[in-house]
Write an enzyme that holds these catalytic residues in place. Structure first.
Site, PDB file in Angstrom:
ATOM      1  N   GLU A 176       0.829  -1.369   0.089  1.00 42.24           N
ATOM      2  CA  GLU A 176      -0.006  -0.042   0.009  1.00 42.24           C
ATOM      3  C   GLU A 176       0.931   1.258  -0.135  1.00 42.24           C
ATOM      4  O   GLU A 176       0.468   2.480  -0.121  1.00 42.24           O
ATOM      5  CB  GLU A 176      -1.065  -0.120   1.070  1.00 42.24           C
ATOM      6  N   CYS A 281      16.339  -6.086   0.004  1.00 42.98           N
ATOM      7  CA  CYS A 281      16.558  -7.545   0.638  1.00 42.98           C
ATOM      8  C   CYS A 281      18.028  -8.128   0.428  1.00 42.98           C
ATOM      9  O   CYS A 281      18.330  -9.126   1.140  1.00 42.98           O
ATOM     10  CB  CYS A 281      15.496  -8.438   0.243  1.00 42.98           C
TER      11      CYS A 281
HETATM   12  P1  NAD Z   1       5.884  -6.006   5.108  1.00 48.54           P
HETATM   13  O1  NAD Z   1       5.953  -7.349   5.811  1.00 48.54           O
HETATM   14  O2  NAD Z   1       5.732  -4.824   5.966  1.00 48.54           O
HETATM   15  O3  NAD Z   1       4.806  -5.677   3.861  1.00 48.54           O
HETATM   16  C1  NAD Z   1       4.797  -6.669   2.771  1.00 48.54           C
HETATM   17  C2  NAD Z   1       3.503  -7.109   2.551  1.00 48.54           C
HETATM   18  O4  NAD Z   1       2.843  -7.451   3.772  1.00 48.54           O
HETATM   19  C3  NAD Z   1       2.692  -5.690   2.076  1.00 48.54           C
HETATM   20  O5  NAD Z   1       1.765  -6.212   0.993  1.00 48.54           O
HETATM   21  C4  NAD Z   1       2.035  -5.337   3.270  1.00 48.54           C
HETATM   22  O6  NAD Z   1       0.586  -4.897   2.893  1.00 48.54           O
HETATM   23  C5  NAD Z   1       1.604  -6.846   3.808  1.00 48.54           C
HETATM   24  N1  NAD Z   1       1.222  -6.745   5.488  1.00 48.54           N
HETATM   25  C6  NAD Z   1       1.981  -5.846   6.146  1.00 48.54           C
HETATM   26  N2  NAD Z   1       1.660  -6.036   7.596  1.00 48.54           N
HETATM   27  C7  NAD Z   1       0.487  -7.104   7.350  1.00 48.54           C
HETATM   28  C8  NAD Z   1      -0.001  -7.792   8.412  1.00 48.54           C
HETATM   29  N3  NAD Z   1       0.329  -7.500   9.806  1.00 48.54           N
HETATM   30  N4  NAD Z   1      -0.728  -8.759   7.919  1.00 48.54           N
HETATM   31  C9  NAD Z   1      -0.821  -9.080   6.856  1.00 48.54           C
HETATM   32  N5  NAD Z   1      -0.248  -8.335   5.851  1.00 48.54           N
HETATM   33  C10 NAD Z   1       0.729  -7.512   6.230  1.00 48.54           C
HETATM   34  O7  NAD Z   1       7.194  -5.652   4.300  1.00 48.54           O
HETATM   35  P2  NAD Z   1       7.904  -4.243   3.494  1.00 48.54           P
HETATM   36  O8  NAD Z   1       8.072  -3.413   4.626  1.00 48.54           O
HETATM   37  O9  NAD Z   1       6.858  -3.863   2.512  1.00 48.54           O
HETATM   38  O10 NAD Z   1       9.134  -4.874   2.873  1.00 48.54           O
HETATM   39  C11 NAD Z   1      10.462  -4.676   3.262  1.00 48.54           C
HETATM   40  C12 NAD Z   1      10.402  -6.176   3.918  1.00 48.54           C
HETATM   41  O11 NAD Z   1      10.516  -7.253   2.880  1.00 48.54           O
HETATM   42  C13 NAD Z   1      12.067  -6.310   4.406  1.00 48.54           C
HETATM   43  O12 NAD Z   1      11.943  -7.092   5.630  1.00 48.54           O
HETATM   44  C14 NAD Z   1      12.574  -6.856   3.355  1.00 48.54           C
HETATM   45  O13 NAD Z   1      14.156  -7.834   3.705  1.00 48.54           O
HETATM   46  C15 NAD Z   1      11.871  -7.817   2.824  1.00 48.54           C
HETATM   47  N6  NAD Z   1      12.125  -8.414   1.311  1.00 48.54           N
HETATM   48  C16 NAD Z   1      12.529  -9.678   1.398  1.00 48.54           C
HETATM   49  C17 NAD Z   1      12.656 -10.146  -0.121  1.00 48.54           C
HETATM   50  C18 NAD Z   1      13.100 -11.619  -0.415  1.00 48.54           C
HETATM   51  O14 NAD Z   1      13.076 -12.144  -1.362  1.00 48.54           O
HETATM   52  N7  NAD Z   1      13.533 -12.328   0.810  1.00 48.54           N
HETATM   53  C19 NAD Z   1      12.684  -9.147  -1.015  1.00 48.54           C
HETATM   54  C20 NAD Z   1      12.194  -7.913  -0.922  1.00 48.54           C
HETATM   55  C21 NAD Z   1      11.869  -7.664   0.393  1.00 48.54           C
END
Ligand code: NAD
Length: 499
Positions: A176, A281
């Protein structure tokens, strides 16, 4: 104020939940749009559209499906500048990084153009008398992807390009924080010739995510984001009988051996630690020089390089990196810097807190930050910071250095800088991490290999894209057939091994 809606069944559909989330311009701190947050019913409407599109799409022959991917690739190239600008305006990464974001997704689309070859089955003639065996990889049905803010073009394409070219239909729930590029991708995909309902985008938060995890018609869910959420997605999705892959956070280490080419290592590490404000990441936020001399030289040289870094707005072609994504994330990163200095007791050599860019005082900028003498057990070492913060952990031997990434809770990527092929080879074979770079700081595998970390960096068994991705988005069916002639009588079937 711009409103960002949902994209369902080939059309923009206004949200009806009455709930929205702010989308910022991270350069200025201003709210530039409001994105709709879907209800369970709205998610259900998107799933119904995907379900209705599935029979025809899965019956479309693979080559025709691939033609849509070819055209989509062409459109991505034609719209590269527009997509990169849109991406930078919501994410804050500089244009060059945004182009890279689109490009790495486009490369998965290129891989998906070859899906007829990748997906075709296997055949054994004469597995028994008059018996042939063949297998086929069939699509699963309606699939879903839930993606993070940091690669709003690449990560959605990791998922839907493979899933859809294999014959599935798809519901994407992007972050979002920067939803406009995923919405634009869905429009371009329709323009490329995908039938309405094959790719739908539902914007939202936990409400939409939970609705995906609980919807009985969704067969598989791919998630990329932070680890606690990844674990939650994996548990709830699999408990509901779905196939789930959930990629989580990271804390990637770069080990520098005394024989490394220090010029190359320092240049690579500056880009890998601070590029995209550390919001990757596969960033390299921890460096482990082996031996005191290596560490002292590294600190001296990296300090000089950091001094040259230019932090600027995302459209500044000279900026190395731009703002972080939100004010809340800026506060989180600055708090980690405070903890590192005040509670962990690491040596804060360069402090990026309180950074202000002239003319953009309300932007979400964090200056480059450097810590020395960081140690395992410190909170700021154990946790992911996800900002422009580089931590140096000193080690006396390769064994001590190699144990650090192997024992860390995260196991996404790791890099080693050395001229010693044997040491690099042994390290790559033994380290407890999923993706390894040898003199390569950010070893994101190319699209025909596969992406995935270990330990708390990934839940589930299959990786993103490549052959692994194709496995995730398809199920295998194996047919054993014979065509007996005339009277079946003495031709009763006998399994070959029972003869
Ligand atoms: P995030 O976990 O906050 O959000 C990811 C998704 O989950 C979003 O679509 C969000 O709307 C949803 N979300 C958030 N809180 C939620 C909840 N309580 N319940 C259900 N859904 C929820 O992550 P972010 O801040 O958007 O991205 C950064 C993170 O992603 C970092 O930890 C990074 O390391 C990780 N990442 C990992 C990879 C990989 O391939 N391992 C790649 C890119 C990013």
């Amino acid at each position: 104020m711009r409103d960002i809606h949902h994209f369902i069944n080939g059309k923009m559909v206004a949200g009806d939940s009455g709930r929205t989330s702010d989308v910022f311009n991270p350069n200025t701190g201003e709210v530039q749009a409001k994105v709709a947050l879907a209800t369970e019913n709205e998610l259900g409407t998107a799933v119904a559209a995907a379900e209705a599109a599935f029979p025809a799409w899965s019956a479309t022959n693979p080559q025709r499906r691939a033609r849509v991917m070819f055209e989509f690739k062409r459109l991505l190239e034609a719209h590269m500048d527009e997509l990169a600008e849109l991406l930078s305006s919501e994410h804050g990464k500089v244009i060059a990084d945004s182009r890279g974001d689109v490009q790495r997704g486009l490369e998965v689309v290129e891989y998906a153009c070859g899906m007829p070859q990748v997906q075709k089955g296997e055949y054994t003639e004469g597995a028994g008398p008059g018996i042939d065996v063949y297998s086929m990889r069939q699509p699963l049905g309606v699939c879903a992807g839930i993606t993070p803010f940091n690669f709003p073009a690449m990560i959605p394409m990791w998922m839907f390009a493979i899933a859809i070219s294999a014959g599935n239909t798809f519901v994407l729930k992007p972050s979002e924080k920067d939803p406009s590029v995923p919405m634009r991708l869905a429009e371009l995909f329709l323009e490329a010739g995908a039938p309405a309902g094959v790719l739908n985008v539902v914007n939202g938060d936990k409400v939409a995510v939970d609705a995906i995890l609980d919807h009985p018609s969704i067969k598989a869910v791919s998630f990329v984001g932070s680890s606690d959420i990844a674990q939650y997605i994996y548990s709830r999705g699999t408990a509901n009988g779905k196939r789930v892959q959930a990629m989580g956070g990271a804390k990637n280490h770069g080990i520098i051996l005394p024989d490394a080419n220090m010029d190359q290592a320092v240049k690579d590490i500056v880009g890998a630690a601070y590029g995209s404000a550390g919001e990757r990441c596969m960033a390299l936020p921890v460096v482990v020089p082996v031996g005191k001399d290596t560490a002292d030289e590294f600190i001296e040289r990296i300090t000089a390089e950091v001094d040259k870094l230019k932090v600027g707005i995302s459209t500044d072609p000279e900026a190395h990196y731009g703002p972080v994504v939100t004010a809340a994330h800026k506060a989180t990163v600055e708090n980690y810097i405070r903890i590192g200095a005040e509670e962990d007791g690491a040596d804060l050599l360069i402090d990026g807190r309180g950074f202000e860019l002239q003319g953009y005082e309300n932007g979400f900028f964090v200056g480059p930050t450097l810590f020395d003498n960081v140690k395992p057990g410190m909170k700021t070492y154990e946790e992911e910071i996800f900002g422009p913060v580089l931590q140096v952990v000193r080690a006396d031997s390769l064994e001590e250095a190699a144990a650090l990434p192997s024992n860390h809770q995260y196991g996404n990527g790791v890099a080693i800088f050395t001229r010693n092929g044997r040491a690099a080879r042994d390290f790559a074979a033994s380290v407890n991490v999923g993706m390894v770079g040898v003199n390569v700081p950010i070893p994101v595998p190319v699209s025909y290999h596969t992406f995935g970390g270990w330990k708390r960096s990934a839940f589930g068994d299959t990786n993103q894209y490549g052959t692994e991705g194709t496995r995730f988005w398809t199920k295998i069916k194996t047919v054993t057939q014979r065509w007996p002639e005339g009277d079946v009588g003495d031709q009763a079937f006998i399994i070959p091994t029972m003869q």
